[in-house]
Design a protein around this motif. Structure first.
Motif, PDB file in Angstrom:
ATOM      1  N   ILE A   1      -3.468  34.738  -7.383  1.00 40.96           N
ATOM      2  CA  ILE A   1      -4.197  35.841  -8.013  1.00 40.96           C
ATOM      3  C   ILE A   1      -4.795  35.338  -9.318  1.00 40.96           C
ATOM      4  CG2 ILE A   1      -3.987  38.118  -9.074  1.00 40.96           C
ATOM      5  CD1 ILE A   1      -1.640  38.644  -7.167  1.00 40.96           C
ATOM      6  N   ARG A   2      -6.080  35.613  -9.512  1.00 43.58           N
ATOM      7  CA  ARG A   2      -6.756  35.223 -10.747  1.00 43.58           C
ATOM      8  C   ARG A   2      -7.640  36.365 -11.227  1.00 43.58           C
ATOM      9  NH1 ARG A   2      -8.000  30.455  -7.463  1.00 43.58           N
ATOM     10  NH2 ARG A   2      -7.048  28.546  -8.280  1.00 43.58           N
TER      11      ARG A   2
ATOM     12  N   PHE B   1      -7.939  44.063   0.815  1.00 46.35           N
ATOM     13  CA  PHE B   1      -7.138  44.543  -0.311  1.00 46.35           C
ATOM     14  C   PHE B   1      -5.733  43.950  -0.287  1.00 46.35           C
ATOM     15  CE2 PHE B   1     -10.280  47.888   0.275  1.00 46.35           C
ATOM     16  CZ  PHE B   1     -10.594  48.281  -1.018  1.00 46.35           C
ATOM     17  N   GLU B   2      -5.252  43.600  -1.479  1.00 47.24           N
ATOM     18  CA  GLU B   2      -3.827  43.335  -1.682  1.00 47.24           C
ATOM     19  C   GLU B   2      -3.368  44.213  -2.840  1.00 47.24           C
ATOM     20  OE1 GLU B   2      -2.691  38.870  -0.937  1.00 47.24           O
ATOM     21  OE2 GLU B   2      -4.680  38.928  -1.851  1.00 47.24           O
ATOM     22  N   PHE B   3      -2.095  44.583  -2.804  1.00 47.90           N
ATOM     23  CA  PHE B   3      -1.550  45.490  -3.811  1.00 47.90           C
ATOM     24  C   PHE B   3      -0.256  44.895  -4.372  1.00 47.90           C
ATOM     25  CE2 PHE B   3      -3.987  47.887  -0.738  1.00 47.90           C
ATOM     26  CZ  PHE B   3      -4.847  48.619  -1.554  1.00 47.90           C
ATOM     27  N   VAL B   4      -0.232  44.760  -5.683  1.00 47.79           N
ATOM     28  CA  VAL B   4       0.923  44.176  -6.369  1.00 47.79           C
ATOM     29  C   VAL B   4       1.655  45.292  -7.113  1.00 47.79           C
ATOM     30  CG1 VAL B   4       1.685  42.525  -8.118  1.00 47.79           C
ATOM     31  CG2 VAL B   4      -0.270  41.979  -6.655  1.00 47.79           C
TER      32      VAL B   4
ATOM     33  N   PHE C   1       3.597  42.754 -11.805  1.00 50.22           N
ATOM     34  CA  PHE C   1       2.312  42.062 -11.797  1.00 50.22           C
ATOM     35  C   PHE C   1       2.328  40.787 -12.633  1.00 50.22           C
ATOM     36  CE2 PHE C   1      -1.965  41.228 -13.414  1.00 50.22           C
ATOM     37  CZ  PHE C   1      -2.675  41.134 -12.226  1.00 50.22           C
ATOM     38  N   PHE C   2       3.024  40.809 -13.744  1.00 55.63           N
ATOM     39  CA  PHE C   2       2.976  39.668 -14.664  1.00 55.63           C
ATOM     40  C   PHE C   2       4.048  38.615 -14.353  1.00 55.63           C
ATOM     41  CE2 PHE C   2       0.825  43.089 -16.959  1.00 55.63           C
ATOM     42  CZ  PHE C   2      -0.380  42.447 -17.256  1.00 55.63           C
ATOM     43  N   GLU C   3       4.735  38.748 -13.232  1.00 55.77           N
ATOM     44  CA  GLU C   3       5.639  37.695 -12.788  1.00 55.77           C
ATOM     45  C   GLU C   3       4.827  36.479 -12.332  1.00 55.77           C
ATOM     46  OE1 GLU C   3       8.219  39.129  -9.746  1.00 55.77           O
ATOM     47  OE2 GLU C   3       9.076  40.734 -10.996  1.00 55.77           O
ATOM     48  N   GLU C   4       5.475  35.318 -12.271  1.00 56.00           N
ATOM     49  CA  GLU C   4       4.762  34.106 -11.893  1.00 56.00           C
ATOM     50  C   GLU C   4       4.232  34.182 -10.460  1.00 56.00           C
ATOM     51  OE1 GLU C   4       5.442  29.243 -11.725  1.00 56.00           O
ATOM     52  OE2 GLU C   4       6.925  30.562 -12.689  1.00 56.00           O
ATOM     53  N   ASN C   5       5.033  34.698  -9.536  1.00 57.23           N
ATOM     54  CA  ASN C   5       4.613  34.857  -8.139  1.00 57.23           C
ATOM     55  C   ASN C   5       4.968  36.262  -7.656  1.00 57.23           C
ATOM     56  OD1 ASN C   5       3.571  32.152  -7.322  1.00 57.23           O
ATOM     57  ND2 ASN C   5       5.636  31.526  -7.959  1.00 57.23           N
ATOM     58  N   PRO C   6       4.205  37.252  -8.054  1.00 58.97           N
ATOM     59  CA  PRO C   6       4.553  38.633  -7.681  1.00 58.97           C
ATOM     60  C   PRO C   6       4.314  38.873  -6.193  1.00 58.97           C
ATOM     61  CG  PRO C   6       2.403  38.584  -8.708  1.00 58.97           C
ATOM     62  CD  PRO C   6       2.958  37.191  -8.829  1.00 58.97           C
ATOM     63  N   PRO C   7       4.987  39.842  -5.612  1.00 59.47           N
ATOM     64  CA  PRO C   7       4.728  40.193  -4.211  1.00 59.47           C
ATOM     65  C   PRO C   7       3.315  40.737  -4.043  1.00 59.47           C
ATOM     66  CG  PRO C   7       6.179  41.811  -5.240  1.00 59.47           C
ATOM     67  CD  PRO C   7       6.034  40.685  -6.217  1.00 59.47           C
TER      68      PRO C   7
ATOM     69  N   VAL D   1      -5.214  57.597  -5.922  1.00 59.61           N
ATOM     70  CA  VAL D   1      -5.777  58.063  -7.189  1.00 59.61           C
ATOM     71  C   VAL D   1      -5.716  56.873  -8.143  1.00 59.61           C
ATOM     72  CG1 VAL D   1      -5.205  60.495  -6.901  1.00 59.61           C
ATOM     73  CG2 VAL D   1      -3.545  58.968  -7.977  1.00 59.61           C
ATOM     74  N   VAL D   2      -6.719  56.758  -8.979  1.00 60.57           N
ATOM     75  CA  VAL D   2      -6.764  55.665  -9.957  1.00 60.57           C
ATOM     76  C   VAL D   2      -5.930  56.076 -11.157  1.00 60.57           C
ATOM     77  CG1 VAL D   2      -8.247  54.174 -11.343  1.00 60.57           C
ATOM     78  CG2 VAL D   2      -9.075  55.074  -9.153  1.00 60.57           C
ATOM     79  N   THR D   3      -4.968  55.231 -11.531  1.00 61.24           N
ATOM     80  CA  THR D   3      -4.006  55.626 -12.558  1.00 61.24           C
ATOM     81  C   THR D   3      -4.194  54.915 -13.889  1.00 61.24           C
ATOM     82  OG1 THR D   3      -2.420  53.997 -11.713  1.00 61.24           O
ATOM     83  CG2 THR D   3      -2.260  56.240 -10.851  1.00 61.24           C
ATOM     84  N   GLY D   4      -5.048  53.901 -13.948  1.00 64.22           N
ATOM     85  CA  GLY D   4      -5.262  53.230 -15.232  1.00 64.22           C
ATOM     86  C   GLY D   4      -5.664  51.788 -15.052  1.00 64.22           C
ATOM     87  N   ARG D   5      -5.454  51.021 -16.111  1.00 59.03           N
ATOM     88  CA  ARG D   5      -5.768  49.599 -16.120  1.00 59.03           C
ATOM     89  C   ARG D   5      -4.475  48.829 -16.339  1.00 59.03           C
ATOM     90  NH1 ARG D   5     -10.343  47.447 -14.549  1.00 59.03           N
ATOM     91  NH2 ARG D   5     -10.429  45.962 -16.267  1.00 59.03           N
ATOM     92  N   ILE D   6      -4.305  47.723 -15.621  1.00 58.93           N
ATOM     93  CA  ILE D   6      -3.064  46.967 -15.730  1.00 58.93           C
ATOM     94  C   ILE D   6      -2.887  46.399 -17.140  1.00 58.93           C
ATOM     95  CG2 ILE D   6      -4.006  44.743 -14.979  1.00 58.93           C
ATOM     96  CD1 ILE D   6      -0.593  46.242 -13.973  1.00 58.93           C
ATOM     97  N   LYS D   7      -3.991  46.149 -17.842  1.00 59.20           N
ATOM     98  CA  LYS D   7      -3.903  45.639 -19.212  1.00 59.20           C
ATOM     99  C   LYS D   7      -4.025  46.743 -20.248  1.00 59.20           C
ATOM    100  CE  LYS D   7      -5.553  40.967 -18.209  1.00 59.20           C
ATOM    101  NZ  LYS D   7      -6.593  39.935 -18.499  1.00 59.20           N
TER     102      LYS D   7
END
Length: 495
Positions: free
Chosen positions: A61-62, A293-296, A301-307, A350-356
């Motif tokens: 993921i980038r 689509f992929e969903f984390v 999300f901020f783990e090195e290798n998230p599901p 529903v869109v809930t926000g931004r990951i950052k």
């Protein structure tokens, strides 16, 4: 003619809705085959990819910044970097550490952007039987359609690019004029749009809610009447870019009567979803339109290798960060948005926000959906209140006598009669929605929030000062620092 077309479109969607996981797997394999000969595909061993697990093992993921070396090569005109050939367009949008972002739109992906809004309108026609809006004048508040060339590729705002592809059956009734749409200064452009639309049989108005509100305010100032009286045929509002909920009450008051609405989920990276059922807040994911689509899980999300979950693995009512792979040449691209599934048959979010864009200066990890819901609850308890715009920031204190807290910076169109009671309602509502915040409040690590009313126009002036007034620009709901808060307070006194 729109009604049979609407019925046909809905039927096409229902075909892939019967097998969403298989649809997505088939699409991933098609995308990987198409990208195998590109510089990115060769570097990531696309020839060995058959399953989502294969893909996840080879393609991390980038976000835009991490993929910037590839995007920079695309910008120079180099072919077959991320997708075969060169892009048809580059969508220029606001970035973070990289400054402006340039997102490829390919010959394969342009239909995703064009058909998203069209399919949303046709689903509305199919669900309601109402198509009268197609006979009146339609306005799409958008960026300038004028394009520059970067590396020989036409480049501009997504809304301006899409403006060149509005279907003929809509273009004949489209406003504003091309010349007005090309005006760069947003406030000058708004005045010109008001002048062009007054007296016209407007039936559909579309745009990002806060900028539509500016248009409504100028219409009312010019006519002295609610928008619904100025445009008696207006009966459909289409919104996108940000959640409509924080703006709904004021928009409806400006209109002066009920109108139907459709919410969209467009982005420069792709048109992801739209509201397919009037009254149902869930947005139908477009699983057969060129996007895998992929969903984390957001908390990982901020783990090195998230599901990385596929559409067949997601669950209801959990927060996910959205990751895209598309025929625009985006590969495991972190969109930055978070969603929550409200339906799995078919898949609606529903869109809930931004990951950052979260607030976790004290470990509370408050997200956009929670502050918007808290605000709605406070307004429900204080119905006289109307909110124009707001954001929330941490107020970290080094002074033990003045503990830390959240600061809510709110621009009111109509302030609450009792500001202290309104602030308490906000605080209680947020505690009910976020257990971490509640724990911090119970432990007196945080004290009740500070409500800071801002003068009228504060957000508009700030956005103008940073060159982001109008167009596709959005105000962050949350910040983990005080950058936006201090910018807003630069010319305002805290209350």
């Amino acid at each position: 003619m729109s009604r049979p077309l609407a019925a046909y479109t809905v039927q096409q969607y229902r075909q892939w809705q019967r097998a969403p996981a298989a649809t997505q797997l088939r699409l991933l394999r098609q995308l990987v085959r198409a990208g195998a000969g590109t510089a990115f595909g060769r570097a990531h061993d696309f020839s060995a990819i058959q399953t989502p697990a294969d893909f996840a093992a080879r393609v991390p993921i980038r976000d835009y910044e991490a993929l910037k070396p590839y995007f920079d090569r695309v910008r120079t005109g180099e072919p077959a970097v991320l997708w075969p050939g060169r892009p048809l367009y580059l969508a220029k949008t606001s970035g973070t550490t990289s400054g402006a972002k340039y997102i490829p739109i390919t010959r394969a992906s342009i239909s995703n952007h064009i058909n998203g809004a069209k399919d949303a309108l046709l689903h509305y026609v199919a669900a309601t039987g109402r198509s009268r809006f197609l006979d009146g004048k339609l306005i799409f508040l958008s960026g300038s359609p004028e394009l520059e060339r970067v590396g020989g590729i036409p480049t501009g705002r997504l809304s301006g690019i899409v403006n060149h592809h509005v279907p003929a059956y809509l273009r004949r009734n489209q406003l504003p004029s091309y010349a007005t749409n090309c005006i760069e200064d947003w406030e000058t452009k708004l005045d010109a749009i008001v002048a062009e639309t007054l007296g016209q049989p407007m039936t559909l108005i579309s745009g990002i809610p806060p900028w539509v509100q500016m248009y409504f305010d100028r219409l009312t100032a010019r006519t002295g009447r609610p928008v619904g009286e100025a445009f008696p045929a207006f009966d459909l509002f289409v919104s996108g870019g940000v959640s409509m909920e924080p703006y709904r009450a004021r928009l409806l008051e400006s209109i002066g009567r009920q109108v139907d609405s459709i919410e969209l989920f467009p982005a420069s990276e792709g048109f992801l979803a739209f509201q397919d059922q009037p009254g149902n807040p869930g947005l139908l994911l477009r699983l057969a339109s060129g996007i895998f689509f992929e969903f984390v899980p957001a908390e990982r999300f901020f783990e090195e290798n998230p599901p990385r979950l596929t559409i067949g693995e997601v669950e209801l009512d959990k927060q996910y960060a959205v990751v895209l792979t598309s025929n625009a040449g985006l590969w495991a691209y972190s969109l930055g948005d978070t969603v929550r599934f409200v339906d799995l048959h078919p898949h609606r979010v529903v869109v809930t926000g931004r990951i950052k864009h979260f607030l976790s200066a004290f470990g509370e990890h408050v997200i956009g959906e929670e502050v918007e819901a808290a605000l709605r609850e406070a307004v429900r308890q204080h119905p006289e209140t109307e909110v124009t715009e707001f954001t929330v920031a941490p107020l970290v204190s080094d002074d033990p006598s003045q503990p830390s807290r959240h600061e809510w910076l709110v621009e009111f169109a109509q302030p609450p009669h009792d500001a202290a009671s309104f602030a308490a309602a906000l605080d209680t509502a947020l505690r009910q929605r976020n257990t971490y915040y509640d724990d911090l409040r119970q432990g007196n690590i945080l004290v009740p929030l500070l409500l800071t009313p801002l003068p009228a126009g504060a957000f508009q002036r700030y956005m103008k000062s940073v060159g982001k007034l109008g167009g596709q620009n959005k105000v962050p709901r949350l910040g983990n620092d005080r950058g936006l808060a201090e910018g807003l307070l630069g010319g305002s006194a805290s209350c």
